[in-house]
Scaffold this motif. Structure first.
Motif, mmCIF file in Angstrom:
data_model
loop_
_atom_site.group_PDB
_atom_site.id
_atom_site.type_symbol
_atom_site.label_atom_id
_atom_site.label_comp_id
_atom_site.label_asym_id
_atom_site.label_seq_id
_atom_site.Cartn_x
_atom_site.Cartn_y
_atom_site.Cartn_z
ATOM 1 N N GLN A 86 12.873 -3.441 -18.681
ATOM 2 C CA GLN A 86 12.432 -2.064 -18.520
ATOM 3 C C GLN A 86 13.381 -1.099 -19.217
ATOM 4 O O GLN A 86 12.970 -0.073 -19.733
ATOM 5 C CB GLN A 86 12.331 -1.724 -17.038
ATOM 6 C CG GLN A 86 11.698 -0.378 -16.777
ATOM 7 C CD GLN A 86 11.421 -0.154 -15.310
ATOM 8 O OE1 GLN A 86 11.724 -0.995 -14.479
ATOM 9 N NE2 GLN A 86 10.851 0.971 -14.985
ATOM 10 N N SER B 236 7.196 0.158 -22.488
ATOM 11 C CA SER B 236 5.928 -0.225 -21.885
ATOM 12 C C SER B 236 6.125 -1.148 -20.682
ATOM 13 O O SER B 236 5.147 -1.530 -20.042
ATOM 14 C CB SER B 236 5.030 -0.903 -22.922
ATOM 15 O OG SER B 236 5.601 -2.131 -23.313
ATOM 16 N N ASP C 298 7.340 -0.488 -17.802
ATOM 17 C CA ASP C 298 6.920 0.169 -16.570
ATOM 18 C C ASP C 298 5.417 0.013 -16.372
ATOM 19 O O ASP C 298 4.946 -0.255 -15.272
ATOM 20 C CB ASP C 298 7.310 1.648 -16.606
ATOM 21 C CG ASP C 298 7.013 2.349 -15.292
ATOM 22 O OD1 ASP C 298 7.371 1.785 -14.237
ATOM 23 O OD2 ASP C 298 6.425 3.440 -15.316
ATOM 24 N N LEU C 299 4.677 0.138 -17.453
ATOM 25 C CA LEU C 299 3.223 -0.050 -17.391
ATOM 26 C C LEU C 299 2.894 -1.483 -16.994
ATOM 27 O O LEU C 299 2.029 -1.721 -16.145
ATOM 28 C CB LEU C 299 2.592 0.289 -18.735
ATOM 29 C CG LEU C 299 1.089 0.039 -18.851
ATOM 30 C CD1 LEU C 299 0.323 0.915 -17.863
ATOM 31 C CD2 LEU C 299 0.617 0.306 -20.264
ATOM 32 N N HIS C 300 3.595 -2.450 -17.586
ATOM 33 C CA HIS C 300 3.348 -3.855 -17.253
ATOM 34 C C HIS C 300 3.660 -4.127 -15.791
ATOM 35 O O HIS C 300 2.935 -4.848 -15.113
ATOM 36 C CB HIS C 300 4.172 -4.778 -18.147
ATOM 37 C CG HIS C 300 3.782 -4.729 -19.576
ATOM 38 N ND1 HIS C 300 2.490 -4.950 -20.004
ATOM 39 C CD2 HIS C 300 4.498 -4.477 -20.699
ATOM 40 C CE1 HIS C 300 2.444 -4.833 -21.316
ATOM 41 N NE2 HIS C 300 3.643 -4.542 -21.762
ATOM 42 N N ARG D 146 3.566 -1.947 -13.327
ATOM 43 C CA ARG D 146 2.509 -1.327 -12.518
ATOM 44 C C ARG D 146 1.230 -2.160 -12.548
ATOM 45 O O ARG D 146 0.553 -2.309 -11.529
ATOM 46 C CB ARG D 146 2.219 0.081 -13.015
ATOM 47 C CG ARG D 146 3.303 1.062 -12.675
ATOM 48 C CD ARG D 146 2.930 2.438 -13.138
ATOM 49 N NE ARG D 146 4.044 3.359 -12.957
ATOM 50 C CZ ARG D 146 3.996 4.615 -13.302
ATOM 51 N NH1 ARG D 146 2.903 5.114 -13.846
ATOM 52 N NH2 ARG D 146 5.045 5.393 -13.113
ATOM 53 N N GLN D 147 0.893 -2.707 -13.716
ATOM 54 C CA GLN D 147 -0.311 -3.535 -13.814
ATOM 55 C C GLN D 147 -0.172 -4.794 -12.972
ATOM 56 O O GLN D 147 -1.120 -5.213 -12.311
ATOM 57 C CB GLN D 147 -0.582 -3.898 -15.271
ATOM 58 C CG GLN D 147 -1.113 -2.742 -16.097
ATOM 59 C CD GLN D 147 -1.230 -3.097 -17.567
ATOM 60 O OE1 GLN D 147 -0.601 -4.032 -18.039
ATOM 61 N NE2 GLN D 147 -2.037 -2.329 -18.290
#
Length: 55
Positions: free
Chosen positions: A9, A14, A16-18, A20-21
């Motif tokens: 991170q 990206s 953080d997006l991963h 969250r997903q």
């Protein structure tokens, strides 16, 4: 989050997006399992009540 995720991170915007997903998928799986359990309980309860009416 383990140390690898924390390090990733820091360098990958990206990540953080991963993260969250991945959390969203885990939550979705938990909710789906809960829905199935509740549906089974409802069927068992309704079926038990109908069997009690027949006897």
């Amino acid at each position: 989050m383990n140390s690898w995720d924390a390090e990733k991170q820091r360098w990958d915007p990206s990540a953080d997006l991963h993260l969250r997903q991945r959390r969203a998928r885990a939550l979705e799986r938990r909710l789906r399992i809960t829905a199935v359990v509740l549906a089974v309980l409802a069927v068992v309860t309704i079926g038990g009540a109908q069997l009690a009416d027949f006897s």
